[in-house]
Design a protein around this motif. Structure first.
Motif, PDB file in Angstrom:
ATOM      1  N   VAL A 158       0.835  -1.208   0.000  1.00  0.00           N
ATOM      2  CA  VAL A 158       0.000   0.000   0.000  1.00  0.00           C
ATOM      3  C   VAL A 158       0.870   1.258   0.000  1.00  0.00           C
ATOM      4  O   VAL A 158       0.678   2.169  -0.816  1.00  0.00           O
ATOM      5  N   HIS A 159       1.852   1.312   0.897  1.00  0.00           N
ATOM      6  CA  HIS A 159       2.672   2.521   1.021  1.00  0.00           C
ATOM      7  C   HIS A 159       3.601   2.713  -0.178  1.00  0.00           C
ATOM      8  O   HIS A 159       3.840   3.855  -0.604  1.00  0.00           O
ATOM      9  N   THR A 160       4.115   1.627  -0.714  1.00  0.00           N
ATOM     10  CA  THR A 160       4.981   1.748  -1.899  1.00  0.00           C
ATOM     11  C   THR A 160       4.192   2.295  -3.082  1.00  0.00           C
ATOM     12  O   THR A 160       4.657   3.198  -3.800  1.00  0.00           O
ATOM     13  N   ALA A 161       3.001   1.777  -3.297  1.00  0.00           N
ATOM     14  CA  ALA A 161       2.157   2.248  -4.404  1.00  0.00           C
ATOM     15  C   ALA A 161       1.809   3.718  -4.242  1.00  0.00           C
ATOM     16  O   ALA A 161       1.866   4.494  -5.215  1.00  0.00           O
ATOM     17  N   TYR A 162       1.465   4.129  -3.028  1.00  0.00           N
ATOM     18  CA  TYR A 162       1.111   5.525  -2.791  1.00  0.00           C
ATOM     19  C   TYR A 162       2.310   6.444  -2.952  1.00  0.00           C
ATOM     20  O   TYR A 162       2.235   7.496  -3.582  1.00  0.00           O
ATOM     21  N   ALA A 163       3.449   6.054  -2.364  1.00  0.00           N
ATOM     22  CA  ALA A 163       4.630   6.917  -2.383  1.00  0.00           C
ATOM     23  C   ALA A 163       5.143   7.145  -3.796  1.00  0.00           C
ATOM     24  O   ALA A 163       5.637   8.230  -4.126  1.00  0.00           O
ATOM     25  N   LEU A 164       5.015   6.138  -4.669  1.00  0.00           N
ATOM     26  CA  LEU A 164       5.552   6.255  -6.024  1.00  0.00           C
ATOM     27  C   LEU A 164       4.575   6.898  -7.008  1.00  0.00           C
ATOM     28  O   LEU A 164       4.972   7.237  -8.121  1.00  0.00           O
ATOM     29  N   HIS A 165       3.316   7.032  -6.616  1.00  0.00           N
ATOM     30  CA  HIS A 165       2.356   7.610  -7.570  1.00  0.00           C
ATOM     31  C   HIS A 165       2.360   9.133  -7.540  1.00  0.00           C
ATOM     32  O   HIS A 165       1.823   9.777  -8.445  1.00  0.00           O
ATOM     33  N   PHE A 166       3.019   9.740  -6.530  1.00  0.00           N
ATOM     34  CA  PHE A 166       3.089  11.200  -6.476  1.00  0.00           C
ATOM     35  C   PHE A 166       3.994  11.721  -7.584  1.00  0.00           C
ATOM     36  O   PHE A 166       5.037  11.129  -7.881  1.00  0.00           O
ATOM     37  N   PRO A 167       3.636  12.846  -8.202  1.00  0.00           N
ATOM     38  CA  PRO A 167       4.512  13.430  -9.231  1.00  0.00           C
ATOM     39  C   PRO A 167       5.726  14.106  -8.600  1.00  0.00           C
ATOM     40  O   PRO A 167       5.599  14.786  -7.579  1.00  0.00           O
ATOM     41  N   PHE A 168       6.901  13.875  -9.188  1.00  0.00           N
ATOM     42  CA  PHE A 168       8.129  14.495  -8.706  1.00  0.00           C
ATOM     43  C   PHE A 168       8.559  15.521  -9.746  1.00  0.00           C
ATOM     44  O   PHE A 168       9.255  15.200 -10.708  1.00  0.00           O
ATOM     45  N   CYS A 169       8.094  16.768  -9.561  1.00  0.00           N
ATOM     46  CA  CYS A 169       8.317  17.776 -10.604  1.00  0.00           C
ATOM     47  C   CYS A 169       9.453  18.727 -10.257  1.00  0.00           C
ATOM     48  O   CYS A 169       9.663  19.717 -10.934  1.00  0.00           O
ATOM     49  N   HIS A 170      10.184  18.452  -9.199  1.00  0.00           N
ATOM     50  CA  HIS A 170      11.369  19.228  -8.884  1.00  0.00           C
ATOM     51  C   HIS A 170      12.586  18.315  -9.037  1.00  0.00           C
ATOM     52  O   HIS A 170      12.543  17.343  -9.767  1.00  0.00           O
ATOM     53  N   SER A 171      13.650  18.614  -8.333  1.00  0.00           N
ATOM     54  CA  SER A 171      14.843  17.777  -8.384  1.00  0.00           C
ATOM     55  C   SER A 171      14.515  16.352  -7.940  1.00  0.00           C
ATOM     56  O   SER A 171      13.725  16.137  -7.029  1.00  0.00           O
ATOM     57  N   ARG A 172      15.105  15.378  -8.626  1.00  0.00           N
ATOM     58  CA  ARG A 172      14.928  13.975  -8.252  1.00  0.00           C
ATOM     59  C   ARG A 172      16.106  13.484  -7.421  1.00  0.00           C
ATOM     60  O   ARG A 172      16.369  12.289  -7.354  1.00  0.00           O
ATOM     61  N   ALA A 173      16.802  14.415  -6.780  1.00  0.00           N
ATOM     62  CA  ALA A 173      17.926  14.072  -5.911  1.00  0.00           C
ATOM     63  C   ALA A 173      17.393  13.821  -4.505  1.00  0.00           C
ATOM     64  O   ALA A 173      16.908  14.728  -3.834  1.00  0.00           O
ATOM     65  N   ILE A 174      17.477  12.569  -4.061  1.00  0.00           N
ATOM     66  CA  ILE A 174      17.009  12.183  -2.727  1.00  0.00           C
ATOM     67  C   ILE A 174      18.154  12.360  -1.742  1.00  0.00           C
ATOM     68  O   ILE A 174      19.188  11.701  -1.853  1.00  0.00           O
ATOM     69  N   ASP A 175      17.967  13.252  -0.785  1.00  0.00           N
ATOM     70  CA  ASP A 175      19.029  13.525   0.184  1.00  0.00           C
ATOM     71  C   ASP A 175      18.993  12.460   1.284  1.00  0.00           C
ATOM     72  O   ASP A 175      18.610  12.706   2.431  1.00  0.00           O
ATOM     73  N   HIS A 176      19.408  11.251   0.894  1.00  0.00           N
ATOM     74  CA  HIS A 176      19.391  10.107   1.805  1.00  0.00           C
ATOM     75  C   HIS A 176      20.326   9.053   1.228  1.00  0.00           C
ATOM     76  O   HIS A 176      20.801   9.183   0.099  1.00  0.00           O
ATOM     77  N   PHE A 177      20.589   7.983   1.999  1.00  0.00           N
ATOM     78  CA  PHE A 177      21.455   6.921   1.479  1.00  0.00           C
ATOM     79  C   PHE A 177      20.662   5.746   0.934  1.00  0.00           C
ATOM     80  O   PHE A 177      21.242   4.781   0.451  1.00  0.00           O
ATOM     81  N   PHE A 178      19.311   5.792   1.017  1.00  0.00           N
ATOM     82  CA  PHE A 178      18.471   4.824   0.326  1.00  0.00           C
ATOM     83  C   PHE A 178      17.105   5.465   0.109  1.00  0.00           C
ATOM     84  O   PHE A 178      16.816   6.549   0.633  1.00  0.00           O
ATOM     85  N   CYS A 179      16.283   4.831  -0.699  1.00  0.00           N
ATOM     86  CA  CYS A 179      14.956   5.369  -0.988  1.00  0.00           C
ATOM     87  C   CYS A 179      14.053   5.127   0.211  1.00  0.00           C
ATOM     88  O   CYS A 179      13.582   3.994   0.417  1.00  0.00           O
ATOM     89  N   GLU A 180      13.813   6.155   0.977  1.00  0.00           N
ATOM     90  CA  GLU A 180      12.933   6.072   2.134  1.00  0.00           C
ATOM     91  C   GLU A 180      11.789   7.059   1.943  1.00  0.00           C
ATOM     92  O   GLU A 180      11.982   8.172   1.454  1.00  0.00           O
ATOM     93  N   VAL A 181      10.603   6.655   2.351  1.00  0.00           N
ATOM     94  CA  VAL A 181       9.384   7.421   2.072  1.00  0.00           C
ATOM     95  C   VAL A 181       9.468   8.868   2.543  1.00  0.00           C
ATOM     96  O   VAL A 181       9.183   9.786   1.759  1.00  0.00           O
ATOM     97  N   PRO A 182       9.834   9.173   3.796  1.00  0.00           N
ATOM     98  CA  PRO A 182       9.873  10.581   4.211  1.00  0.00           C
ATOM     99  C   PRO A 182      10.782  11.454   3.346  1.00  0.00           C
ATOM    100  O   PRO A 182      10.450  12.604   3.057  1.00  0.00           O
ATOM    101  N   ALA A 183      11.925  10.904   2.930  1.00  0.00           N
ATOM    102  CA  ALA A 183      12.847  11.671   2.087  1.00  0.00           C
ATOM    103  C   ALA A 183      12.260  11.905   0.697  1.00  0.00           C
ATOM    104  O   ALA A 183      12.452  12.967   0.098  1.00  0.00           O
ATOM    105  N   MET A 184      11.523  10.928   0.174  1.00  0.00           N
ATOM    106  CA  MET A 184      10.938  11.057  -1.163  1.00  0.00           C
ATOM    107  C   MET A 184       9.747  12.011  -1.179  1.00  0.00           C
ATOM    108  O   MET A 184       9.504  12.695  -2.176  1.00  0.00           O
ATOM    109  N   LEU A 185       9.003  12.062  -0.095  1.00  0.00           N
ATOM    110  CA  LEU A 185       7.850  12.962  -0.048  1.00  0.00           C
ATOM    111  C   LEU A 185       8.273  14.415  -0.194  1.00  0.00           C
ATOM    112  O   LEU A 185       7.509  15.246  -0.706  1.00  0.00           O
ATOM    113  N   LYS A 186       9.480  14.741   0.235  1.00  0.00           N
ATOM    114  CA  LYS A 186       9.963  16.115   0.131  1.00  0.00           C
ATOM    115  C   LYS A 186      10.203  16.528  -1.314  1.00  0.00           C
ATOM    116  O   LYS A 186      10.293  17.717  -1.623  1.00  0.00           O
ATOM    117  N   LEU A 187      10.307  15.547  -2.228  1.00  0.00           N
ATOM    118  CA  LEU A 187      10.518  15.860  -3.643  1.00  0.00           C
ATOM    119  C   LEU A 187       9.214  16.101  -4.389  1.00  0.00           C
ATOM    120  O   LEU A 187       9.220  16.622  -5.502  1.00  0.00           O
TER     121      LEU A 187
END
Length: 313
Positions: A158-187
């Motif tokens: 459920v969370h993976t599907a939701y987190a990845l369906h958001f549009p990322f219209c700014h930088s796709r640089a994740i300021d983290h050492f792995f793909c984690e939901v809170p860090a991705m939501l900021k994009l």
């Protein structure tokens, strides 16, 4: 041009835990040692539990699942970090990022439930020793382990599907050492507050409730321990409970602090520091605290190594 590449590429950029400084080489060396140590410890624990008849109990059955989860979890994150550090490439595909989120959330959620099940096992063994064979039958321990995997997986889907369906219209640089939901939501460039409330609900189910159950279990255990007449038994039980609670707090504390705060309160440096505890350090510490301090495990390890060396001779 670099910013535009991040915007229009389907890949993400993991900014990582390291910078290109001399200090990063020290951190990389420590990370590599921790990774090898964690894999070795947990793999050895699984082999011992499967190979020694004295360890065929519900407690060690649950521990074997914990070790397997820890192997998968640290392997999901650290090899990518090591590869990025050595190659200098920090890109991760959309699919690769989605897989990291899915596996990480499955294992994090499953481990939260499994740790609660293990605390119940200890509660039943110490507080109700005569009823322990009834309370923790083999079928019950298998059901708890299967439930941890299943519920963790469903939550992760459920969370993976939701987190990845958001549009990322700014930088796709994740300021983290792995793909984690809170860090991705900021994009994301859309309002994610509705989804964050869903994360908060999951946090209650997978973090606060299991942590509360573990705390109550150990309070009951300590209450029973203090009623024991043997001071030696009291010291041994207190030592075991203390170490267990330290590891539980190290795991749940940073996890709760990361996933149950609003997005606006997150800072990259803080999130990365906290994530190190529940993704890298606890997989290495769990076998030491839960298993290798136990005399039955030590005896099983001694027998295994003796049989190996004797066969070679």
């Amino acid at each position: 041009m670099g910013q535009e590449n991040y915007t229009f590429s389907s890949d993400f950029i993991l900014l990582g835990l390291f910078s290109s400084s001399q200090a990063s080489l020290v951190f990389f060396s420590c990370l590599f040692v921790i990774f090898i140590t964690s894999i070795t410890e947990n793999a050895l624990m699984i082999l011992l539990i499967r190979g020694d008849s004295r360890l065929q109990t519900p407690m060690y059955f649950l521990l074997s699942h914990l070790s397997f989860m820890d192997i998968l979890h640290i392997s999901n994150i650290v090899p990518k970090m090591i590869t990025d550090f050595l190659s200098g490439s920090r890109t991760i595909s959309f699919v690769g990022c989605g897989f990291q989120i899915f596996l990480s959330l499955t294992l994090l959620g499953g481990e939260c439930l499994l740790l609660a099940a293990m605390s119940y096992d200890r509660y039943a063994a110490i507080c109700h020793p005569l009823r322990y064979p009834v309370l923790l039958k083999d079928a019950v321990s298998r059901l708890m382990a299967a439930g941890a995997w299943l519920v963790g997986t469903l939550n992760s889907i459920v969370h993976t599907a939701y987190a990845l369906h958001f549009p990322f219209c700014h930088s796709r640089a994740i300021d983290h050492f792995f793909c984690e939901v809170p860090a991705m939501l900021k994009l994301s460039c859309v309002d994610t507050s509705h989804y964050e409330r869903g994360v908060y609900v999951s946090g209650i189910i997978f973090l606060l409730l299991p942590f509360s159950m573990i705390s109550v279990s150990y309070v009951q255990i300590l209450h029973t321990v203090f009623q024991m007449k043997s001071s030696e038994a009291q010291k041994k039980s207190l030592s075991t409970c203390s170490f267990h609670m330290v590891v539980v707090i190290m795991y749940y504390g940073p996890f709760i602090f990361t996933y149950m705060r609003p997005k606006s309160y997150h800072t990259p440096g803080q999130d990365k520091f906290l994530a190190v505890f529940y993704t890298i350090l606890t997989p290495m510490l769990n076998p030491i605290i839960y298993s290798f301090r136990n005399k039955d495990v030590i005896a099983a390890a001694r027998n295994m190594f003796q049989s190996i060396f004797l066969n070679k001779k």
